[in-house]
Write a protein that holds these residues in place. Sequence first.
Motif: not given
Length: 345
Positions: A158-187
Amino acid sequence: MKMQLSYALAVMLIAGAPNANAASPTVRDEFDATSVSDNWFSCGRDENRFSFGKIPDEARSAATQIVRALPQNNVLAFAWHPKGCAREDGTYDRDGSERSELWEAEKVLAPMGTDIWYRFDMFVDASITPTTGRFVIGQWKQTNSPQDAPILAQRFNGRAFTVSIEQDNADPNRDPKNVLCRVFIASQETAPVEPGFGNAHTLVKPAQLLSLMKNQMLSVGHDAEDLAHGAAPLSLPGLTGCAQGLSVTRYNSLPDPFGKWTTMVYHLRLVSDKTGLIEIWADGKKISKTEGVIGFKPFLAKEREYFKFGSYRNHAEFETVTRLDHFIRSERKADVDPDGTLAPP
């Protein structure tokens, strides 16, 4: 966009003197020579072109990567090949993406968890539009990763510079198919997400591609919705969404990188055992600091981390030029920022 790149460009990669007890060599690259060094791997494909050396009408040299649009019916193949890049006979496994990337070569890779610094100048042309979907330019990955996703990525959706990391999705309430969590750390200030927002997502499997292809071009091993990654508030207190085990501190917004050179500095320790670290500077300003769980479990120190730079995108109908210059990678900050101006405290 039409560009004349018949000139000979060059990359010179110089391995500096190793530090005492260093886990990896110091690597320097001013991109001055007439051919690419064997310390880089050029990911050749039908849609890309590489050139190295002096840029016409500029005082500097650089590695230049161009990615062009492929016909949309030229993307599916289910024979796997590491890295998705051309073999010696020119064939490669099409994966639904378009890319033009330089990869750190295998012989210079650092072990996972190495405390390491990166400095580079990058040029991203102005072709990316506000409606452009997944567009990654610069990422760090793990060899034999438990998940087919970058640990750290520069995203330009979307023509916006961001930096993200990925980690395992450890949210106990997550949808089982959502195995990853993308976290934006700069924008960038104009981005629809701010540091600390974690968005759950799944991976696109090969069996899903035929149905998904009806709507958009996808890359095996990446999530399907990657323009804004869902609606997010413009201001977020602390960590939200699926982000867990992290501390994200924001100091400044990322600069507008389009049509200009931007100097990036990263200080990395990519580990998933709560001792991970990512510090980011851009054009001499400290952008953010992230500490905690970074990457995927199990953490295996025998694996290695690697950086790659250049366009990696879903299908788009335009050409994009990216350039890389003044590349330094070292376990010593003094090598990447000798006068303390690029990465101030």
